[in-house]
Motif scaffolding. Sequence first.
Motif, mmCIF file in Angstrom:
data_model
loop_
_atom_site.group_PDB
_atom_site.id
_atom_site.type_symbol
_atom_site.label_atom_id
_atom_site.label_comp_id
_atom_site.label_asym_id
_atom_site.label_seq_id
_atom_site.Cartn_x
_atom_site.Cartn_y
_atom_site.Cartn_z
ATOM 1 N N SER A 112 35.586 31.890 30.978
ATOM 2 C CA SER A 112 35.364 33.450 31.426
ATOM 3 C C SER A 112 35.532 33.722 32.706
ATOM 4 O O SER A 112 36.154 34.776 33.122
ATOM 5 C CB SER A 112 33.742 33.624 30.883
ATOM 6 O OG SER A 112 32.823 33.069 31.778
ATOM 7 N N HIS A 144 38.181 36.650 33.652
ATOM 8 C CA HIS A 144 37.908 37.659 34.823
ATOM 9 C C HIS A 144 38.937 37.704 35.882
ATOM 10 O O HIS A 144 39.405 38.764 36.078
ATOM 11 C CB HIS A 144 36.418 37.292 35.231
ATOM 12 C CG HIS A 144 36.008 38.503 36.229
ATOM 13 N ND1 HIS A 144 35.402 39.539 35.981
ATOM 14 C CD2 HIS A 144 35.963 38.230 37.521
ATOM 15 C CE1 HIS A 144 35.259 40.326 36.892
ATOM 16 N NE2 HIS A 144 35.343 39.659 37.914
ATOM 17 N N HIS A 204 41.421 40.736 36.629
ATOM 18 C CA HIS A 204 41.241 41.622 38.097
ATOM 19 C C HIS A 204 42.803 41.959 38.452
ATOM 20 O O HIS A 204 42.892 42.928 39.138
ATOM 21 C CB HIS A 204 40.469 40.709 38.992
ATOM 22 C CG HIS A 204 40.399 41.307 40.279
ATOM 23 N ND1 HIS A 204 39.468 42.293 40.650
ATOM 24 C CD2 HIS A 204 41.052 41.036 41.497
ATOM 25 C CE1 HIS A 204 39.578 42.722 41.727
ATOM 26 N NE2 HIS A 204 40.519 41.719 42.511
#
Length: 158
Positions: free
Chosen positions: A68, A72, A76
Amino acid sequence: MPGFLDIVDAVNLLSRIEALIGRIAFADWKGASEHHGAIGVFGETARALGGTNAWELRVSREGNWSGSEVAHFLKHYGIDVWGGRTTSDHFVMYIKERQANWAEYLLRRRGIPVDSAVYNPANLVYAQQHAPGDQPPAWADRESAPKTGIEKLLDWLP
């Protein structure tokens, strides 16, 4: 000998269905249509169903990053991630094939242990040219940077 997570992954049909839905959802329908019309859309459909419009990323579980956290990090930078799953040795996820070069560069530059096939061998060299853990600023970071006095003054001008 395969571990428990490898066995679960091998029979996990939901992840395979999610990966297929992701390949269809993130296909380049607009680009295919604009460049090649109906034939392009047919070709993009074949690429989505065949899995060639997506790139499989494998990140070693022995690193300091969770699946995860990797997802992430990529999100971004505007990279769509889907179909995440876990095996005994890897976090596996999918990204658009057209974003694979950028994603590989970012991961290798950051020092995230990528175990998938090398997309662009030059990324191995580029990543070594930066300090361990280095990463370029994302567009989202640039937009949120505080404005200088000159930029504030220019905002007042019509």
